[in-house]
Design an enzyme around this catalytic site. Sequence first.
Site, PDB file in Angstrom:
ATOM      1  N   GLU A 109     -10.090  12.747  16.765  1.00  0.00           N
ATOM      2  CA  GLU A 109      -9.648  11.448  16.866  1.00  0.00           C
ATOM      3  C   GLU A 109      -9.734  11.028  18.457  1.00  0.00           C
ATOM      4  OE1 GLU A 109      -8.146   8.614  15.491  1.00  0.00           O
ATOM      5  OE2 GLU A 109      -7.781   8.144  17.647  1.00  0.00           O
ATOM      6  N   ASP A 141     -14.368  11.694  21.358  1.00  0.00           N
ATOM      7  CA  ASP A 141     -14.981  10.549  20.799  1.00  0.00           C
ATOM      8  C   ASP A 141     -15.926  11.262  19.608  1.00  0.00           C
ATOM      9  OD1 ASP A 141     -17.396   7.678  21.896  1.00  0.00           O
ATOM     10  OD2 ASP A 141     -17.285   8.763  19.771  1.00  0.00           O
ATOM     11  N   ASP A 159     -13.139   8.233   9.139  1.00  0.00           N
ATOM     12  CA  ASP A 159     -11.894   7.275   8.726  1.00  0.00           C
ATOM     13  C   ASP A 159     -11.730   6.592  10.078  1.00  0.00           C
ATOM     14  OD1 ASP A 159      -8.275   7.982   8.163  1.00  0.00           O
ATOM     15  OD2 ASP A 159      -9.526   6.131   8.008  1.00  0.00           O
TER      16      ASP A 159
END
Length: 285
Positions: A109, A141, A159
Amino acid sequence: MAEQQLQFQEKLHDGWAQTFGIKNVLFENKTEHQHLIIFESVSFGRVMALDGIIQTTERDEFIYHEMLAHVPLFAHGQAKDVLIIGGGDGGLLREVLKHESVSNATQVEIDQAVIDMCVEYLPNHSAGAYNNPRANIVIDDGIKYVQNCDKQFDVILSDSTDPIGPGEVLFTSPFYEGIKRCLKPGGIFAAQNGVGFMQQDEVTTTKSRLSPYFSDCHFYTAAVPTYVGGVMTFAWASDNHTARELPIAELEARYRSSGIKTRYYNPGVHNGSFALPQYIADSLN
Ligand code: SAM
């Protein structure tokens, strides 16, 4: 005079928007990467938006997180190592960890603040998943991670936000090349790919960018009320051609033996979700 109700209007589409009545704002700030707001809404529970775009609501998050997790994981059947890109609210990590076969769920994340604020203000999303010993959280990243990581995974799930701002790189060929190098043979990749009716070019672009790396590229869908404009699409990519067409009896057996309780996903919905509306199928041929 009636008190003026605070409202949040989503800024995803030109000239057309959904509006939420706000009971109270729980958090609002610019993080290192994006504008983050979490508010108590009138009709969808707590809601999070990034850069003005709705990411998740307490009322309908189960639909999206169950479909992004359980379609690839029940199709695979024996995933041990799972990689999640994005997913800062923790809902996907919660669903992935319900599969006992998963011994390692690595989540990459980019924005620590999203994780922190969601743990504080959307606790039912992660529901303790971030403290699960099988969870391994990396702040980075996603494109850098998949281009440099020396591990391979059975299932990789993206996601991400929409291809705007920090999420844009997660819809590029270099990212998909990185996915290919991090996926074990026969592994499965699935990704959030927007609402097909409103973002049809994102579906065709993903197909054209994924196809050079995987022999089976397809999409599946689910209707998530707050991803407005029709069914949302999930991208699917694998070199395992049988994974997408498991007999319903096999899916039923895997679902039953997992003991996982769901509110949207079931084997019939799983199989049916790969049947695409004709306008999407036509745009892919
Ligand atoms: N369920 C939401 C949806 O369908 O739109 C997305 C959920 S989640 C909030 C999206 C996450 O992607 C955010 O936490 C954001 O910080 C993260 N993200 C965006 N760009 C990223 C990148 N390049 N690498 C890793 N995470 C990223």
